[in-house]
Design an enzyme around this catalytic site. Sequence first.
Site, PDB file in Angstrom:
ATOM      1  N   LEU A  55       1.161  -1.394  -0.196  1.00  0.00           N
ATOM      2  CA  LEU A  55      -0.245  -0.090  -0.222  1.00  0.00           C
ATOM      3  C   LEU A  55       0.975   1.151   0.274  1.00  0.00           C
ATOM      4  O   LEU A  55       2.208   1.759   0.767  1.00  0.00           O
ATOM      5  CB  LEU A  55      -1.135   0.089   1.961  1.00  0.00           C
ATOM      6  CG  LEU A  55      -2.032  -0.765   1.225  1.00  0.00           C
ATOM      7  CD1 LEU A  55      -2.529  -0.865   2.638  1.00  0.00           C
ATOM      8  CD2 LEU A  55      -3.163  -0.554   0.015  1.00  0.00           C
ATOM      9  N   ASP A  56       0.615   2.245  -0.452  1.00  0.00           N
ATOM     10  CA  ASP A  56       1.536   3.637  -0.701  1.00  0.00           C
ATOM     11  C   ASP A  56       1.395   3.855   0.936  1.00  0.00           C
ATOM     12  O   ASP A  56       0.471   4.136   1.482  1.00  0.00           O
ATOM     13  CB  ASP A  56       0.996   4.012  -1.683  1.00  0.00           C
ATOM     14  CG  ASP A  56       1.090   4.262  -2.637  1.00  0.00           C
ATOM     15  OD1 ASP A  56       1.194   3.238  -3.727  1.00  0.00           O
ATOM     16  OD2 ASP A  56      -0.575   4.575  -3.692  1.00  0.00           O
ATOM     17  N   ARG A  57       1.945   4.172   0.614  1.00  0.00           N
ATOM     18  CA  ARG A  57       2.501   5.919   2.328  1.00  0.00           C
ATOM     19  C   ARG A  57       0.872   6.202   2.818  1.00  0.00           C
ATOM     20  O   ARG A  57       1.132   5.846   4.043  1.00  0.00           O
ATOM     21  CB  ARG A  57       3.765   6.064   2.591  1.00  0.00           C
ATOM     22  CG  ARG A  57       4.098   7.047   3.427  1.00  0.00           C
ATOM     23  CD  ARG A  57       5.451   7.487   3.530  1.00  0.00           C
ATOM     24  NE  ARG A  57       5.541   7.789   5.393  1.00  0.00           N
ATOM     25  CZ  ARG A  57       6.664   9.184   5.160  1.00  0.00           C
ATOM     26  NH1 ARG A  57       7.646   9.210   4.435  1.00  0.00           N
ATOM     27  NH2 ARG A  57       7.476   8.826   6.676  1.00  0.00           N
TER      28      ARG A  57
ATOM     29  N   HIS B 235       0.292   3.767  -7.419  1.00  0.00           N
ATOM     30  CA  HIS B 235      -0.923   4.505  -7.446  1.00  0.00           C
ATOM     31  C   HIS B 235      -1.879   4.492  -8.691  1.00  0.00           C
ATOM     32  O   HIS B 235      -2.501   6.157  -9.122  1.00  0.00           O
ATOM     33  CB  HIS B 235      -0.114   6.011  -8.164  1.00  0.00           C
ATOM     34  CG  HIS B 235       1.286   6.959  -7.357  1.00  0.00           C
ATOM     35  ND1 HIS B 235       2.078   7.383  -7.349  1.00  0.00           N
ATOM     36  CD2 HIS B 235       1.154   5.762  -6.046  1.00  0.00           C
ATOM     37  CE1 HIS B 235       2.912   7.334  -6.529  1.00  0.00           C
ATOM     38  NE2 HIS B 235       2.513   6.797  -5.821  1.00  0.00           N
TER      39      HIS B 235
END
Length: 252
Positions: free
Chosen positions: A56-58, A161
């Site tokens: 998962l993105d930050r 993203h």
Amino acid sequence: MSDSLRILHRDDHLVAVHKPAGLLVHRTALARGEHQFLLQRLRDQLGQRVYPVHRLDRPTSGVMVFALNSAVAAKLTDTFTQRRVTKRYLAVVRGVGPEGERLDTPLREEDGSRHKAEMPAMEAITDVSRLDSVELPVQVDRYPRSRYSLMEARPLTGRRHQIRRHLASRGYPIIGDAKHGKGNHNRFFAERLEAPRLLLAAVSLAFDHPMEESRLELDCALDTTMTALFNRFGWAGHLPVDSARSMELARS
């Protein structure tokens, strides 16, 4: 930031947790100066090694699964790579998003290693649908009133993203997205609505258990920031709750 991670499910083979927004999953070359990582915190909390199998993105919050040994990690990694996982996200976007649409614009990888023009465009598919919307009597952009939507996103591929880029390309950037969104709306939410983060959360994962003849369905409640915003906008009926369900697979 709380020291204790929220455990959504744990068995002998895997563990699922809520990843807080702003927390990196593990150390990377871009993480210089960072001292907190989800992998490390979960390992310390459980007192055993854990193995990441997806990302998962930050700035994104939500459900993440870790294997508890290398054999399970290999099976789960293959499950994610082969797209045998059902994913559901909730996002707050600018504007009144589409009621239902498949976004399939190919995307170039965003890893910072090469110029984007040198990267091939890869297949990317996201199904999106508007669950709710709100109109505020506030001028944030050029209009006297501002409209925002609650979007459900179900990515069928896993490009970096992907949800953020697909929604932004359609004119519905996610609030709090510094790279693909609009600064005036991001500042409005941060300063006036106490929501200074990317408003994107992974709220559901479903996949066949790697070691049992069952399908595991995991739901993850939103953090306090997004929960408060949903209540403020009248979207409380869309709030997910923590749950884990195991359904026996039909035998052929």
